[in-house]
Scaffold this motif. Structure first.
Motif, mmCIF file in Angstrom:
data_model
loop_
_atom_site.group_PDB
_atom_site.id
_atom_site.type_symbol
_atom_site.label_atom_id
_atom_site.label_comp_id
_atom_site.label_asym_id
_atom_site.label_seq_id
_atom_site.Cartn_x
_atom_site.Cartn_y
_atom_site.Cartn_z
ATOM 1 N N THR A 307 0.484 -0.859 -0.071
ATOM 2 C CA THR A 307 -0.091 0.058 0.156
ATOM 3 C C THR A 307 0.764 0.935 -0.093
ATOM 4 O OG1 THR A 307 -1.601 -1.119 1.637
ATOM 5 C CG2 THR A 307 -1.916 1.152 1.276
ATOM 6 N N VAL A 308 0.567 2.330 -1.582
ATOM 7 C CA VAL A 308 1.372 3.368 -0.964
ATOM 8 C C VAL A 308 0.660 4.427 0.356
ATOM 9 C CG1 VAL A 308 1.576 5.613 -2.462
ATOM 10 C CG2 VAL A 308 1.228 3.152 -3.667
ATOM 11 N N ASP A 309 1.690 4.246 1.112
ATOM 12 C CA ASP A 309 1.559 5.585 2.322
ATOM 13 C C ASP A 309 1.588 6.732 2.160
ATOM 14 O OD1 ASP A 309 1.739 3.553 4.428
ATOM 15 O OD2 ASP A 309 3.911 3.963 4.790
ATOM 16 N N VAL A 310 2.953 7.546 1.137
ATOM 17 C CA VAL A 310 2.384 9.085 0.674
ATOM 18 C C VAL A 310 3.512 8.889 -0.625
ATOM 19 C CG1 VAL A 310 3.806 10.739 1.183
ATOM 20 C CG2 VAL A 310 2.979 8.984 3.216
ATOM 21 N N LEU A 311 2.662 9.704 -1.480
ATOM 22 C CA LEU A 311 2.652 9.793 -2.906
ATOM 23 C C LEU A 311 3.324 11.046 -2.981
ATOM 24 C CD1 LEU A 311 2.867 7.972 -5.102
ATOM 25 C CD2 LEU A 311 0.993 9.828 -6.294
ATOM 26 N N GLU A 312 4.780 11.717 -2.983
ATOM 27 C CA GLU A 312 4.819 13.149 -3.814
ATOM 28 C C GLU A 312 5.341 13.577 -5.130
ATOM 29 O OE1 GLU A 312 7.619 13.301 0.541
ATOM 30 O OE2 GLU A 312 8.389 12.499 -1.596
ATOM 31 N N SER A 313 4.369 14.089 -5.880
ATOM 32 C CA SER A 313 4.731 13.801 -7.130
ATOM 33 C C SER A 313 5.846 14.956 -7.378
ATOM 34 C CB SER A 313 3.322 14.339 -7.847
ATOM 35 O OG SER A 313 3.574 14.319 -9.191
ATOM 36 N N MET A 314 6.922 14.873 -7.660
ATOM 37 C CA MET A 314 7.726 15.993 -8.372
ATOM 38 C C MET A 314 7.011 17.127 -10.051
ATOM 39 S SD MET A 314 8.952 15.581 -5.003
ATOM 40 C CE MET A 314 10.658 16.306 -4.832
ATOM 41 N N GLY A 315 6.079 16.103 -10.576
ATOM 42 C CA GLY A 315 5.913 16.710 -11.827
ATOM 43 C C GLY A 315 6.902 16.291 -12.603
ATOM 44 N N SER A 316 8.205 15.344 -12.774
ATOM 45 C CA SER A 316 9.165 14.999 -13.228
ATOM 46 C C SER A 316 8.809 13.404 -13.021
ATOM 47 C CB SER A 316 10.012 15.503 -13.267
ATOM 48 O OG SER A 316 10.867 15.116 -11.878
ATOM 49 N N ASP A 317 8.575 13.455 -11.644
ATOM 50 C CA ASP A 317 8.673 12.012 -11.301
ATOM 51 C C ASP A 317 7.940 11.461 -10.330
ATOM 52 O OD1 ASP A 317 10.879 10.741 -12.460
ATOM 53 O OD2 ASP A 317 11.662 12.557 -11.110
ATOM 54 N N LYS A 318 6.771 10.407 -9.978
ATOM 55 C CA LYS A 318 6.437 10.459 -8.262
ATOM 56 C C LYS A 318 7.127 9.576 -7.549
ATOM 57 C CE LYS A 318 1.906 10.914 -10.041
ATOM 58 N NZ LYS A 318 0.468 10.514 -11.268
ATOM 59 N N PHE A 319 7.149 9.690 -6.614
ATOM 60 C CA PHE A 319 8.009 8.683 -5.200
ATOM 61 C C PHE A 319 6.806 8.768 -4.303
ATOM 62 C CE2 PHE A 319 11.564 12.453 -6.217
ATOM 63 C CZ PHE A 319 12.766 11.467 -6.079
ATOM 64 N N ALA A 320 6.918 7.396 -4.545
ATOM 65 C CA ALA A 320 6.019 6.726 -3.425
ATOM 66 C C ALA A 320 6.787 5.901 -2.924
ATOM 67 C CB ALA A 320 5.034 5.161 -4.491
ATOM 68 N N TYR A 321 6.543 6.111 -1.037
ATOM 69 C CA TYR A 321 6.798 5.379 0.196
ATOM 70 C C TYR A 321 5.813 4.250 0.695
ATOM 71 C CZ TYR A 321 9.069 9.902 0.117
ATOM 72 O OH TYR A 321 9.624 10.854 -0.365
ATOM 73 N N PHE A 322 7.085 3.371 0.857
ATOM 74 C CA PHE A 322 5.764 2.081 1.389
ATOM 75 C C PHE A 322 6.502 2.121 2.178
ATOM 76 C CE2 PHE A 322 6.350 1.684 -2.985
ATOM 77 C CZ PHE A 322 4.446 1.680 -3.652
ATOM 78 N N THR A 323 5.884 1.112 2.832
ATOM 79 C CA THR A 323 6.125 0.685 4.553
ATOM 80 C C THR A 323 6.779 -1.089 4.636
ATOM 81 O OG1 THR A 323 5.421 1.883 5.916
ATOM 82 C CG2 THR A 323 6.403 0.314 7.057
ATOM 83 N N LEU A 324 7.268 -1.539 4.683
ATOM 84 C CA LEU A 324 7.332 -3.792 4.449
ATOM 85 C C LEU A 324 7.142 -3.024 5.948
ATOM 86 C CD1 LEU A 324 10.091 -3.901 1.752
ATOM 87 C CD2 LEU A 324 7.604 -3.623 1.400
ATOM 88 N N GLU A 325 5.765 -4.273 6.324
ATOM 89 C CA GLU A 325 6.323 -5.098 7.366
ATOM 90 C C GLU A 325 7.144 -6.339 8.046
ATOM 91 O OE1 GLU A 325 3.093 -5.253 9.355
ATOM 92 O OE2 GLU A 325 2.970 -3.881 7.868
ATOM 93 N N GLY A 326 7.663 -7.120 9.080
ATOM 94 C CA GLY A 326 9.201 -7.203 9.172
ATOM 95 C C GLY A 326 9.820 -6.879 9.787
ATOM 96 N N GLU A 327 10.880 -7.755 10.398
ATOM 97 C CA GLU A 327 12.192 -6.782 10.695
ATOM 98 C C GLU A 327 13.373 -5.618 10.062
ATOM 99 O OE1 GLU A 327 15.441 -9.449 11.566
ATOM 100 O OE2 GLU A 327 14.334 -11.097 10.622
#
Lengths: 393, 277
Positions: A307-327
């Motif tokens: 699931t995408v936590d946060v999506l930052e659109s920079m115009g030229s690209d998009k930064f998508a942040y995920f959180t992975l379960e586990g250690e």
């Protein structure tokens, strides 16, 4: 202009603390070299030793082939730009810039000509009769540069010269520093803790940590072939993602899924005699939104869904942040990097992954997305000593 | 300030006047006394009924006062000069260097400042007599320097600490020897501190009475504060109040001149001292 050689240079303080340990570095004539690392890594100490402001405990420093360990700063013919600029407040801009020439007993006419020339290069001509207290930060910084360039020294030393400027001006000055250095062709040693400056300015970058040189190379080489976990995490913005991984018969199991190793990486791992538990590193740009790729493009990698936590659109690209379960991946290097970034107290559940996706990606915050990554671009590190198993000269 | 109401302005003016009167009345009283004739000296009027310059003429007609004035000026200037030069060097070392015994040195100099001077008068008297310094200029200059130095070192080291060390490093990188770096970069920046210290030390030496009265015996080295106590009237039945007042007014003038002269330098120094950014 000169070649500067550091031959096993070390600095030990009277209380026994080893600030710099066995630095071997040959700086070619005209080269722009960057010393970079977190605070306390010994980069400024190294610079001060080249300058002569600090004694060298052991090793040899040679400028143009001559040993200069015992020479006073004034006899080394080196100019320095300080972080605080260190302009003389009781002198005008002209007097500040003329100061080194006056000390060298240069005649008035030459002084005037050289100061005017430097002022022209740095666009300071209309400010020559003002005092530093009446100048803006960027102008003061240029005066400090001017004071360094008027006397054609063998080398420039710069100690975080841009860190007191605001972000926009810093980018501007960064370009002009690079331009001036190229134009004058003077050997330059530049200290910074900012990896962006390191990447953009230097011919070569020296990454330091705890008084030890980690890796020396061109910015691109350091980015693509970090020798260890520390360099991998320090160079690059946003930084490399790290997850714990397990090697099983030529495949990897990790929070990003299980996938086979590519031939290139398998060969490297065999040569390196890697343990089973490793840390896997992958840069944000080696991820892509799977829906944008066709099958042939997908074949060179693996996918995961999250699931995408946060999506930052920079115009030229998009930064998508995920959180992975586990250690999470843990190692001394990663903790140090987190501490340097001031993020050590951010307790996250699971590992945070930053991915750089195409601007056309349809990923949405709070919705699951299928993400592809290039399995040939992974780096595998030893969790104990940080060594990069996938490093190849 | 522009937004200040008339009421607030009036209150501030009143307060200012009270403070100024409180501070200046004794001074003006002395000035008033110095212009009175012996007959009206004790009439209690603030403004003299009969003006006279006789008191001033009297003090300048004998050599006693002139010699004392010369002694005062000479001794105070020499002491100030030496104390400020030594103090500058010591303060610079204390502010910049780490050397063994630094804390002890600072502690001891503080101790000297705390020592009650009156307890040192007798030993100093004996020592100076056996050394042949009694009743000479050096006999006063030496103790003045001793007691002025802690003050000088303290004030100056605070000033030196405020000068960014990087300026000195920059000067070294620009090709200066340590002496050149000090003379051309550090000293000009420390100038306001040096002048402040000079004023304080000068006032201390100029006004001292205890040492002046104890360590002198003749006009050879007696300074004005001590000489004043030896003033006599024209007959033993006459009170020398008028002449003492006149002398007190005269010896205040050099201090005012000294302060005004250096005050300009202090202001000039402070404005040019704006550093860093």
């Amino acid at each position: 202009m000169a070649e500067i050689v550091l031959d096993k240079v070390s600095k030990q303080y009277p209380d026994g603390a080893l600030a710099v340990s066995d630095v071997d570095l040959t700086i070619a004539d005209g080269e722009f070299i960057i010393l970079v690392g977190p605070s306390g890594c010994g980069k400024s100490t190294t610079l001060n030793m080249i300058a002569g402001l600090e004694d060298i405990t052991s090793g040899e420093l040679r400028i143009d082939g001559e040993r200069v360990n015992e020479r006073a700063p004034k006899d080394r013919d080196i100019a320095m730009v300080f972080q605080s600029y260190a302009l003389y407040p009781h002198m005008t801009v002209r007097e500040n810039m003329a100061f080194p020439l006056r000390l060298a007993k240069v005649d008035d006419k030459t002084v005037r000509a050289k100061v005017d020339e430097a002022a022209r290069i740095l666009d300071l001509t209309q400010h020559l009769d003002r005092r530093p207290s009446n100048l803006s930060g960027g102008q003061r910084q240029r005066v400090a540069m001017g004071r360094a360039i008027v006397r054609d020294p063998k080398a420039f030393l710069m100690d975080e010269p841009l860190s007191n400027l605001d972000a926009k001006l810093r980018v501007q000055m960064r370009t002009s520093v690079a331009k001036i250095q190229k134009k004058l062709g003077t050997t330059t040693v530049y200290v910074t803790h900012d990896q962006t400056e390191a990447m953009t300015l230097g011919d070569r970058v020296v990454v330091m940590r705890g008084g030890l040189v980690q890796q020396i190379g061109s910015p691109q080489f350091l980015y693509e072939q970090p020798v260890n976990l520390f360099v991998a995490g320090f160079i690059g913005s946003p930084s490399m993602n790290f997850v714990p991984a397990r090697l099983e018969n030529s495949s990897v199991s990790s929070p990003l899924g299980n996938f086979p190793l590519t031939d290139r990486i398998r060969t490297l791992l065999e040569d390196a005699d890697a343990p089973r538990e490793v840390i896997m590193g992958l840069r944000p740009e080696h991820f892509e939104d799977a829906t944008l790729l066709d099958d042939t493009a997908m074949s060179g990698g693996a996918t995961f869904e999250s699931t995408v936590d946060v999506l930052e659109s920079m115009g030229s690209d998009k930064f998508a942040y995920f959180t992975l379960e586990g250690e999470m991946a843990t190692s001394a290097e990663l903790e140090e990097l987190a501490a340097d970034a001031g993020a050590s107290d951010l307790s996250a559940d699971g590992t945070q992954i930053i991915t750089r996706l195409s601007a056309s990606s349809q990923a949405k915050e709070g919705h699951p997305a299928r993400i592809w990554f290039d399995t040939d671009k992974i780096h595998l590190f030893d969790p104990h000593n940080g060594r990069n198993f996938t490093y190849a000269d | 300030m522009a937004a200040m109401t008339t009421g607030a302005k009036a209150r501030w003016t009143l307060l200012d006047i009270i403070v100024v009167i409180y501070a200046l009345v004794p001074v003006l009283w002395i000035v008033s006394l110095s212009f009175k004739t012996p007959a009206t000296l004790t009439d209690g009027n603030f403004i003299p009924r009969e003006w006279t310059l006789q008191n001033y003429a009297d003090i300048f007609s004998t050599t006693t006062f002139l010699r004392a004035l010369g002694n005062s000026i000479g001794i105070a200037l020499i002491s100030t000069l030496i104390a400020v030069v030594l103090g500058t060097m010591a303060a610079y070392a204390i502010a910049r260097l780490e050397f063994p015994g630094k804390r002890a040195l600072v502690g001891v100099s503080l101790l000297i400042a705390m020592f009650p001077q009156v307890s040192l008068v007798s030993p100093l008297f004996e020592m100076e007599r056996s050394l042949g310094l009694f009743d000479t200029w050096p006999g006063l200059i030496l103790p003045y320097i001793t007691f002025a130095l802690p003050l000088a070192i303290y004030t100056l080291s605070a000033f030196f600490r405020e000068i960014p060390w990087e300026l000195e490093k920059a000067a070294k990188m620009d090709g200066a020897t340590p002496a050149q770096a000090f003379r051309r970069v550090i000293a000009p920046l420390a100038a306001p501190g040096v002048f402040t210290t000079a004023i304080l030390v000068f006032i201390f030496c100029w006004n001292d009475f205890l040492f002046a009265i104890s360590l002198t015996s003749t006009e050879a080295s007696r300074t004005v504060p001590a000489a004043l106590s030896f003033f006599t009237g024209s007959s033993q039945f006459e009170d020398p109040t008028g002449t003492i007042s006149a002398a007190a007014v005269v010896i205040t003038i050099p201090i005012i001149v000294f302060v005004l002269f250096f005050q300009r330098r202090i202001v000039a120094g402070l404005t040019s001292g704006a550093v860093k950014g």
